[in-house]
Scaffold this motif. Structure first.
Motif, short mmCIF file in Angstrom:
data_model
loop_
_atom_site.label_atom_id
_atom_site.label_comp_id
_atom_site.label_asym_id
_atom_site.label_seq_id
_atom_site.Cartn_x
_atom_site.Cartn_y
_atom_site.Cartn_z
N ARG A 15 0.41 57.79 115.55
CA ARG A 15 -0.68 57.82 116.53
C ARG A 15 -1.98 57.20 116.00
O ARG A 15 -2.21 57.12 114.80
CB ARG A 15 -0.96 59.25 116.97
N GLU A 16 -2.84 56.85 116.97
CA GLU A 16 -4.18 56.39 116.65
C GLU A 16 -5.10 57.58 116.41
O GLU A 16 -4.88 58.68 116.93
CB GLU A 16 -4.75 55.56 117.80
N LYS A 17 -6.17 57.34 115.69
CA LYS A 17 -7.13 58.42 115.36
C LYS A 17 -7.77 59.00 116.61
O LYS A 17 -7.98 60.21 116.70
CB LYS A 17 -8.21 57.86 114.43
N LYS A 18 -8.07 58.16 117.60
CA LYS A 18 -8.75 58.67 118.80
C LYS A 18 -7.90 59.70 119.55
O LYS A 18 -8.44 60.63 120.16
CB LYS A 18 -9.11 57.51 119.73
N PHE A 19 -6.58 59.57 119.47
CA PHE A 19 -5.71 60.54 120.11
C PHE A 19 -5.58 61.80 119.26
O PHE A 19 -5.52 62.92 119.79
CB PHE A 19 -4.33 59.94 120.38
N LEU A 57 -2.40 57.40 109.47
CA LEU A 57 -2.09 57.16 110.86
C LEU A 57 -1.56 55.75 111.11
O LEU A 57 -1.45 54.94 110.19
CB LEU A 57 -3.33 57.44 111.71
N GLU A 58 -1.22 55.51 112.38
CA GLU A 58 -0.64 54.24 112.80
C GLU A 58 0.53 53.85 111.88
O GLU A 58 0.65 52.74 111.40
CB GLU A 58 -1.70 53.15 112.90
N SER A 98 0.52 48.54 123.96
CA SER A 98 -0.89 48.84 123.68
C SER A 98 -1.15 48.52 122.21
O SER A 98 -0.23 48.51 121.39
CB SER A 98 -1.22 50.30 124.00
N GLY A 155 -3.29 49.30 118.71
CA GLY A 155 -4.11 50.23 117.95
C GLY A 155 -5.08 49.48 117.06
O GLY A 155 -5.31 48.27 117.23
N ARG A 156 -5.62 50.19 116.11
CA ARG A 156 -6.50 49.53 115.13
C ARG A 156 -5.72 48.48 114.35
O ARG A 156 -6.24 47.41 114.03
CB ARG A 156 -7.06 50.60 114.18
N TYR A 200 2.04 49.25 119.95
CA TYR A 200 2.98 50.23 120.47
C TYR A 200 3.69 49.63 121.69
O TYR A 200 3.04 49.06 122.57
CB TYR A 200 2.26 51.50 120.91
N MET A 253 7.40 50.59 117.51
CA MET A 253 6.09 50.25 116.94
C MET A 253 6.25 49.01 116.09
O MET A 253 7.23 48.87 115.36
CB MET A 253 5.56 51.41 116.10
#
Length: 233
Positions: free
Chosen positions: A50-54, A69-70, A109, A111-112, A116, A144
């Motif tokens: 997952r991304e940090k924002k989630f 992450l990621e 989508s 991510g940084r 995904y 991913m």
């Protein structure tokens, strides 16, 4: 295997490991409390695709030693961010991959670091051209795309390097993208709801699923009983 139980690091996946799908992956307060308690004595890292924002929304109050992450491409530790890929990923490779996905009309989508893709876990043949520029990891029915040479295990090893950690790693996971995490672990733990392939290679399978399975392991470590139950050669 001789384990120094005073010098360990628990590296845990998030989705279907720390948090369950039935709660929309919002972590349970019970799990938050136990991880935070554990992290005061030992190292505990969350290793997720997952991304940090989630994570900020789903894991409110959780305070692990670090976030990886990621799928291992980003490390958040000690108020710093470490990016585990070459500049060519951002300058060339990722753009090439996006072009291929657009031609496939794939839903994705960004991510940084990673990309995904929804619903392509069983359609990898359609993504083979991507392997010229990056690597593909399946997570159940999704996929991913990461820079070459990056995965969850690489992220944990980089964290060890950053912190000078010399102890043993206990990895906890449930799905295909945890193979890389298990690869670098001294002890592999599958939660009760893990896919059969992960359970087959695990040293331990918890009695309880998801976050309660992680709590089960952390309680045994904190009580000093975990080392007595593990016999690994």
């Amino acid at each position: 295997m001789d384990i120094d139980w005073n010098e360990i690091l628990v590296a845990s996946d998030y989705d279907r490991t720390l948090a369950n799908e039935e709660s929309n992956f919002v972590i349970s307060p019970i799990v938050v409390q136990k991880v935070n308690e554990f992290s005061k004595k030992y190292k505990f890292v969350v290793v997720s695709g997952r991304e940090k924002k989630f994570m900020d929304k789903l894991a409110v109050g959780l305070r692990p030693t670090a976030w990886i992450l990621e799928n291992g491409s980003l490390i958040f530790f000690d108020n710093k961010e470490f990016v585990l890929c070459e500049k060519s990923w951002f300058e060339r490779d990722r753009e090439k991959i996006i072009e291929i996905l657009d031609n496939l009309k794939a839903k994705y989508s960004i991510g940084r670091v990673i990309i995904y893709i929804d619903g392509y876990g069983s359609k990898l043949d359609m993504l083979r051209d991507i392997e010229k520029y990056g690597r593909i990891e399946v997570n159940r029915n999704d996929a991913m795309i990461l820079p070459k040479g990056v995965d969850k295990g690489v992220g944990v090893l980089k964290f060890k390097e950053l912190t000078g950690f010399k102890g043993k790693i206990i990895a906890v996971g449930d799905s295909e993208n945890d193979y890389a995490l298990f690869r670098i672990a001294d002890i592999k733990v599958a939660v009760a709801n893990a896919i059969p392939q992960i359970k087959e290679i695990a040293d331990i399978v918890t009695e309880k699923p998801n976050g309660l399975g992680v709590v089960e392991i952390l309680d045994k470590i904190l009580s000093g009983n975990f080392g007595k139950e593990v016999d690994i050669h």
